[in-house]
Design an enzyme around this catalytic site. Structure first.
Site, PDB file in Angstrom:
ATOM      1  N   ARG A  45       0.848  -1.206   0.000  1.00  0.00           N
ATOM      2  CA  ARG A  45       0.000   0.000   0.000  1.00  0.00           C
ATOM      3  C   ARG A  45       0.879   1.251   0.000  1.00  0.00           C
ATOM      4  NH1 ARG A  45      -2.979  -2.792   3.948  1.00  0.00           N
ATOM      5  NH2 ARG A  45      -2.338  -1.388   5.625  1.00  0.00           N
ATOM      6  N   LYS A 136     -13.277  14.737   2.983  1.00  0.00           N
ATOM      7  CA  LYS A 136     -14.306  14.142   2.139  1.00  0.00           C
ATOM      8  C   LYS A 136     -15.195  13.206   2.946  1.00  0.00           C
ATOM      9  CE  LYS A 136     -14.452  10.014  -0.516  1.00  0.00           C
ATOM     10  NZ  LYS A 136     -13.966   9.114  -1.572  1.00  0.00           N
ATOM     11  N   GLU A 177     -19.966  14.746  -0.814  1.00  0.00           N
ATOM     12  CA  GLU A 177     -20.078  13.750  -1.889  1.00  0.00           C
ATOM     13  C   GLU A 177     -21.315  12.882  -1.747  1.00  0.00           C
ATOM     14  OE1 GLU A 177     -16.763  11.007  -2.241  1.00  0.00           O
ATOM     15  OE2 GLU A 177     -17.622  10.061  -4.008  1.00  0.00           O
ATOM     16  N   LYS A 222     -18.952  17.071  -4.705  1.00  0.00           N
ATOM     17  CA  LYS A 222     -18.421  15.953  -5.502  1.00  0.00           C
ATOM     18  C   LYS A 222     -19.575  15.033  -5.872  1.00  0.00           C
ATOM     19  CE  LYS A 222     -15.049  12.174  -5.360  1.00  0.00           C
ATOM     20  NZ  LYS A 222     -13.666  11.843  -5.040  1.00  0.00           N
TER      21      LYS A 222
HETATM   22  P1  13P Z   1     -14.010   6.880  -8.257  1.00  0.00           P
HETATM   23  O1  13P Z   1     -13.560   8.018  -9.146  1.00  0.00           O
HETATM   24  O2  13P Z   1     -13.231   5.617  -8.457  1.00  0.00           O
HETATM   25  O3  13P Z   1     -15.502   6.702  -8.279  1.00  0.00           O
HETATM   26  O4  13P Z   1     -13.624   7.310  -6.778  1.00  0.00           O
HETATM   27  C1  13P Z   1     -13.833   8.603  -6.379  1.00  0.00           C
HETATM   28  C2  13P Z   1     -14.177   8.642  -4.947  1.00  0.00           C
HETATM   29  O5  13P Z   1     -13.565   9.340  -4.182  1.00  0.00           O
HETATM   30  C3  13P Z   1     -15.296   7.814  -4.494  1.00  0.00           C
HETATM   31  O6  13P Z   1     -15.601   8.133  -3.176  1.00  0.00           O
END
Ligand code: 13P
Length: 342
Positions: A45, A136, A177, A222
């Site tokens: 990782r 986020k 998001e 987002k």
């Molecule tokens: P993806 O662009 O792979 O959908 O991931 C973005 C993300 O932060 C999802 O929480």
């Protein structure tokens, strides 16, 4: 404080730049590694994230911020340089995923509710002290015969608002998001349904953000793009998707929001780039649109790296190419020919 939140948000939205989502949870990174037959070890990782963060070309030219996990925020590269120092050298803002994942919502509707509010105020203080400029929180909205329910939309919107105001209190820009996920049944998840559900979700999210007193000029959104579900037979053009997505956003996202950074949500690399570029060719939008991609930035780099440090240069070149293409898309100037020529 309000001014500095807005300044961070603006810097994340710098023209031609976007956000790298490298905040895969241990479970998610395990799945990505399993696809290329790698075990999910701490060293792998670290190597993988080091490969990405040391992609100097991508990081200095096309990436404004990186979403980290609790593990990577305090991690160092194999040679001992901290990831935060590596990002600072490239003038990239470190961010942090602070939700604790999406769990089954009570009831039998197949829906999810995101957890992680307990103790969040204290955690945010620590992340701010470690230099995180933004955070986020991902809410998952499901489409099926009976979902999404109003109850689930409200609960997720409320949690996003609680999270966002706590971030702002800590001097951290919240990325809000709400993701309408695309793996619903083909019969249920048309482009039309995606548009109406995305609109309803955004409406509820902004209602809750206002109720909570969130300063809209100190956050970023987002969202998902408006797309038919992955199993749908509908094949809208890039322009159709762009028009529907921008129309829904225009109707539900206040102009005070300083920027919108999309997730890629399982689209192919080219689709995610083409859709963003097509949206940026539409004039008269009140907010800039860019990328905050995970998979659509990392797919090729991950396979090229394949767990080996000796593959760093090729993997970094692959990542830089994808970041460059999405940078062009953020400016609305990407073409398939440029992409494939390189
Ligand atoms: P993806 O662009 O792979 O959908 O991931 C973005 C993300 O932060 C999802 O929480």
């Amino acid at each position: 404080m309000t001014k500095s939140l807005n300044a961070i948000a603006q810097k994340l939205m710098e023209p031609g730049k976007g956000i790298l989502a490298a905040d895969e949870s241990e479970g998610t990174i395990a799945k990505r590694f399993a696809k290329i037959n790698l075990p999910n070890s701490l060293d792998l990782r670290r190597d993988y994230r080091e490969m990405l963060f040391r992609s100097t070309n991508a990081m200095t030219n096309y990436i404004s911020g990186v979403i980290l996990t609790e593990e990577t925020l305090e991690q160092s590269a194999a040679d001992g340089a901290s990831f935060r120092a590596i990002l600072a050298d490239a003038d990239v803002i470190p961010g942090i995923k602070v939700d604790r994942g999406a769990f089954p919502m009570p009831g039998d509707n197949g829906e999810k509710i995101t957890e992680g509010l307990d103790g969040l105020r204290q955690r945010l203080e620590r992340y701010a002290a470690l230099g995180a400029g933004f955070a986020k929180w991902r809410a998952v909205i499901t489409i099926n015969d009976v979902a999404p329910t109003r109850n689930n939309i409200r609960a997720n919107a409320h949690a996003l608002a609680r999270y966002a105001i706590l971030c702002q209190e800590a001097g951290i820009v919240p990325i809000v998001e709400p993701e309408v996920v695309g793996d619903g049944d083909p019969g249920n998840h048309s482009l039309e349904r995606s548009a109406s559900v995305t609109g309803e979700v955004l409406e509820n999210v902004f209602k809750e953000l206002r109720l909570a007193g969130v300063d809209l000029s100190g956050m970023l959104l987002k969202p998902n793009m408006v797309l038919p579900g992955v199993n749908s037979r509908e094949r809208p053009t890039y322009e159709d998707v762009a028009k529907r997505t921008v129309a829904v956003l225009r109707e539900h996202v206040p102009a005070a929001v300083p920027g919108i950074a999309f997730l890629s949500g399982g689209q192919t690399d080219e689709e995610a780039t083409a859709h963003l570029s097509a949206m940026n060719q539409i004039g008269g939008k009140p907010w800039p649109l860019t990328f905050s991609y995970g998979r659509a930035l990392q797919n090729v780099a991950l396979r090229t790296w394949a767990g080996r440090r000796e593959n760093f240069p090729q993997a970094q070149a692959a990542f830089s190419h994808r970041a460059h293409m999405n940078s062009l898309a953020a400016l609305g100037t990407w073409t398939g020919e440029v992409d494939r020529a390189a």
